[in-house]
Scaffold this motif. Structure first.
Motif, PDB file in Angstrom:
ATOM      1  N   ASN A  90     -18.639  19.423 -16.019  1.00 30.35           N
ATOM      2  CA  ASN A  90     -17.632  18.456 -16.469  1.00 30.35           C
ATOM      3  C   ASN A  90     -18.203  17.056 -16.278  1.00 30.35           C
ATOM      4  O   ASN A  90     -18.460  16.631 -15.150  1.00 30.35           O
ATOM      5  CB  ASN A  90     -16.337  18.622 -15.662  1.00 30.35           C
ATOM      6  CG  ASN A  90     -15.237  17.677 -16.129  1.00 30.35           C
ATOM      7  OD1 ASN A  90     -15.435  16.864 -17.039  1.00 30.35           O
ATOM      8  ND2 ASN A  90     -14.073  17.784 -15.506  1.00 30.35           N
ATOM      9  N   ALA A  91     -18.402  16.342 -17.373  1.00 33.12           N
ATOM     10  CA  ALA A  91     -19.005  15.007 -17.308  1.00 33.12           C
ATOM     11  C   ALA A  91     -18.221  14.050 -16.412  1.00 33.12           C
ATOM     12  O   ALA A  91     -18.800  13.144 -15.808  1.00 33.12           O
ATOM     13  CB  ALA A  91     -19.117  14.432 -18.721  1.00 33.12           C
ATOM     14  N   ALA A  92     -16.911  14.265 -16.314  1.00 32.45           N
ATOM     15  CA  ALA A  92     -16.064  13.377 -15.511  1.00 32.45           C
ATOM     16  C   ALA A  92     -16.420  13.411 -14.025  1.00 32.45           C
ATOM     17  O   ALA A  92     -16.064  12.504 -13.270  1.00 32.45           O
ATOM     18  CB  ALA A  92     -14.598  13.755 -15.703  1.00 32.45           C
ATOM     19  N   ASP A  93     -17.132  14.460 -13.609  1.00 31.83           N
ATOM     20  CA  ASP A  93     -17.484  14.607 -12.189  1.00 31.83           C
ATOM     21  C   ASP A  93     -18.703  13.781 -11.788  1.00 31.83           C
ATOM     22  O   ASP A  93     -19.057  13.731 -10.613  1.00 31.83           O
ATOM     23  CB  ASP A  93     -17.778  16.081 -11.867  1.00 31.83           C
ATOM     24  CG  ASP A  93     -16.546  16.965 -11.987  1.00 31.83           C
ATOM     25  OD1 ASP A  93     -15.427  16.434 -11.901  1.00 31.83           O
ATOM     26  OD2 ASP A  93     -16.718  18.187 -12.181  1.00 31.83           O
ATOM     27  N   TYR A  94     -19.352  13.119 -12.768  1.00 32.44           N
ATOM     28  CA  TYR A  94     -20.623  12.452 -12.487  1.00 32.44           C
ATOM     29  C   TYR A  94     -20.630  10.999 -12.959  1.00 32.44           C
ATOM     30  O   TYR A  94     -19.980  10.650 -13.934  1.00 32.44           O
ATOM     31  CB  TYR A  94     -21.778  13.211 -13.163  1.00 32.44           C
ATOM     32  CG  TYR A  94     -21.854  14.643 -12.712  1.00 32.44           C
ATOM     33  CD1 TYR A  94     -22.525  15.001 -11.551  1.00 32.44           C
ATOM     34  CD2 TYR A  94     -21.217  15.655 -13.432  1.00 32.44           C
ATOM     35  CE1 TYR A  94     -22.574  16.321 -11.120  1.00 32.44           C
ATOM     36  CE2 TYR A  94     -21.259  16.978 -13.009  1.00 32.44           C
ATOM     37  CZ  TYR A  94     -21.940  17.303 -11.854  1.00 32.44           C
ATOM     38  OH  TYR A  94     -21.963  18.603 -11.428  1.00 32.44           O
ATOM     39  N   GLU A  95     -21.416  10.194 -12.226  1.00 36.17           N
ATOM     40  CA  GLU A  95     -21.557   8.782 -12.587  1.00 36.17           C
ATOM     41  C   GLU A  95     -22.626   8.568 -13.660  1.00 36.17           C
ATOM     42  O   GLU A  95     -22.633   7.543 -14.345  1.00 36.17           O
ATOM     43  CB  GLU A  95     -21.921   7.936 -11.358  1.00 36.17           C
ATOM     44  CG  GLU A  95     -20.731   7.494 -10.528  1.00 36.17           C
ATOM     45  CD  GLU A  95     -20.181   8.631  -9.669  1.00 36.17           C
ATOM     46  OE1 GLU A  95     -18.954   8.847  -9.704  1.00 36.17           O
ATOM     47  OE2 GLU A  95     -20.960   9.288  -8.963  1.00 36.17           O
ATOM     48  N   ALA A  96     -23.565   9.509 -13.769  1.00 34.28           N
ATOM     49  CA  ALA A  96     -24.667   9.355 -14.720  1.00 34.28           C
ATOM     50  C   ALA A  96     -25.289  10.706 -15.003  1.00 34.28           C
ATOM     51  O   ALA A  96     -25.091  11.664 -14.257  1.00 34.28           O
ATOM     52  CB  ALA A  96     -25.719   8.400 -14.159  1.00 34.28           C
ATOM     53  N   VAL A  97     -26.076  10.761 -16.082  1.00 33.77           N
ATOM     54  CA  VAL A  97     -26.831  11.977 -16.396  1.00 33.77           C
ATOM     55  C   VAL A  97     -28.284  11.592 -16.657  1.00 33.77           C
ATOM     56  O   VAL A  97     -28.570  10.527 -17.221  1.00 33.77           O
ATOM     57  CB  VAL A  97     -26.235  12.733 -17.607  1.00 33.77           C
ATOM     58  CG1 VAL A  97     -26.355  11.933 -18.896  1.00 33.77           C
ATOM     59  CG2 VAL A  97     -26.889  14.109 -17.760  1.00 33.77           C
ATOM     60  N   PHE A  98     -29.191  12.450 -16.218  1.00 36.89           N
ATOM     61  CA  PHE A  98     -30.618  12.194 -16.394  1.00 36.89           C
ATOM     62  C   PHE A  98     -31.308  13.449 -16.927  1.00 36.89           C
ATOM     63  O   PHE A  98     -31.094  14.544 -16.407  1.00 36.89           O
ATOM     64  CB  PHE A  98     -31.259  11.763 -15.076  1.00 36.89           C
ATOM     65  CG  PHE A  98     -32.748  11.615 -15.160  1.00 36.89           C
ATOM     66  CD1 PHE A  98     -33.311  10.578 -15.903  1.00 36.89           C
ATOM     67  CD2 PHE A  98     -33.597  12.510 -14.529  1.00 36.89           C
ATOM     68  CE1 PHE A  98     -34.685  10.444 -16.013  1.00 36.89           C
ATOM     69  CE2 PHE A  98     -34.981  12.383 -14.632  1.00 36.89           C
ATOM     70  CZ  PHE A  98     -35.527  11.342 -15.375  1.00 36.89           C
ATOM     71  N   TYR A  99     -32.137  13.264 -17.949  1.00 36.71           N
ATOM     72  CA  TYR A  99     -32.885  14.357 -18.571  1.00 36.71           C
ATOM     73  C   TYR A  99     -34.381  14.185 -18.339  1.00 36.71           C
ATOM     74  O   TYR A  99     -35.001  13.303 -18.935  1.00 36.71           O
ATOM     75  CB  TYR A  99     -32.637  14.377 -20.082  1.00 36.71           C
ATOM     76  CG  TYR A  99     -31.335  14.983 -20.533  1.00 36.71           C
ATOM     77  CD1 TYR A  99     -31.318  16.135 -21.320  1.00 36.71           C
ATOM     78  CD2 TYR A  99     -30.108  14.403 -20.217  1.00 36.71           C
ATOM     79  CE1 TYR A  99     -30.121  16.696 -21.764  1.00 36.71           C
ATOM     80  CE2 TYR A  99     -28.908  14.951 -20.651  1.00 36.71           C
ATOM     81  CZ  TYR A  99     -28.928  16.098 -21.416  1.00 36.71           C
ATOM     82  OH  TYR A  99     -27.737  16.648 -21.855  1.00 36.71           O
ATOM     83  N   PRO A 100     -35.006  14.997 -17.465  1.00 36.99           N
ATOM     84  CA  PRO A 100     -36.463  15.012 -17.364  1.00 36.99           C
ATOM     85  C   PRO A 100     -37.062  15.670 -18.610  1.00 36.99           C
ATOM     86  O   PRO A 100     -36.397  16.447 -19.300  1.00 36.99           O
ATOM     87  CB  PRO A 100     -36.733  15.867 -16.119  1.00 36.99           C
ATOM     88  CG  PRO A 100     -35.436  15.862 -15.354  1.00 36.99           C
ATOM     89  CD  PRO A 100     -34.380  15.814 -16.414  1.00 36.99           C
TER      90      PRO A 100
END
Length: 230
Positions: A90-100
């Motif tokens: 759930n995107a709402a649970d996170y402040e940011a997303v990172f893709y290596p």
């Protein structure tokens, strides 16, 4: 500070019979840079479970302080072996997303509907979204809130055509990251091959290659901190 890392589940390098996956430096360097600054990190993949490490990234020649730390970090290794299935996130649970990066994302994350919707959700919420090396491949079909390609009109970078040629995989990969970003209307720039080059445009942060991975994480941190403090 909760940050989501999204890794590839794809481990086959086209029709070469060779293995691929994610590039360990592009995971390890940002992982420890953020972890050491108090981030709580969740690692997800399209299939869940073991995320494949590109064997070429795990050689002694490619070793860095971060990859050596990973080699002795049982906790991080366990997280890579037991990633969360992306569809449960759930995107709402996170402040940011990172893709290596690594070559794997060219085959799965570029076309993964769950990943596409996840990035669109983070972007619509104006949360930081970070990508390094081949990981901008995950932006191929991502749209902005107006319905145009997310990278259209934005300053971006990613693994360059000349770097892909240098590793002799131009004819193996399904598409070239540089070409795709340009075709989608992105204002692509690059630094020297294998040099550090990071571009920020609003909440979008992109890095050119493995050498850029730590600076991408540091930039992500600088963007996140004011948002948390607010």
């Amino acid at each position: 500070m909760k940050i989501l890392f999204v890794l590839t589940s794809h481990d086959t390098l086209g029709d070469t019979g060779k293995k691929t996956g994610f590039w360990i430096e592009e995971f390890a360097s940002p992982y420890y840079a953020l972890l050491d600054n108090g981030a709580e990190i969740t690692i997800a993949t399209p299939k869940g479970g073991q995320a494949p490490i590109d064997p070429n990234s795990a050689t002694e020649d490619m070793a860095t302080a971060a990859t050596k730390r990973f080699e002795t970090d049982a906790v991080a290794q366990n997280e890579i072996a037991n990633t969360v299935k992306l569809s449960t996130v759930n995107a709402a649970d996170y402040e940011a997303v990172f893709y290596p990066g690594g070559h794997g994302p060219l085959w799965d994350l570029a076309n993964d509907e769950t990943s596409i919707k996840l990035i669109e959700t983070f972007n619509a919420a104006k949360k930081p979204i970070g990508f390094v090396c081949h990981a901008p491949a995950a932006l191929k079909h991502v749209k902005n809130v107006e319905g145009f390609p997310l990278v259209k009109g934005k300053n971006v970078t990613g693994f360059s055509n000349s770097e892909e040629a240098a590793v002799q995989l131009t004819e193996v990969v399904p598409f070239l990251v540089e070409d795709m970003l340009k075709q989608n209307g992105g204002h692509y720039s690059k630094g020297d091959d294998w040099g550090v080059h990071v571009v920020t445009d609003g909440n979008l942060i992109t890095g050119q290659n493995p050498a850029s991975s730590e600076l991408v994480a540091e930039t992500l941190l600088k963007v996140i901190k004011p948002l948390i403090n607010d």
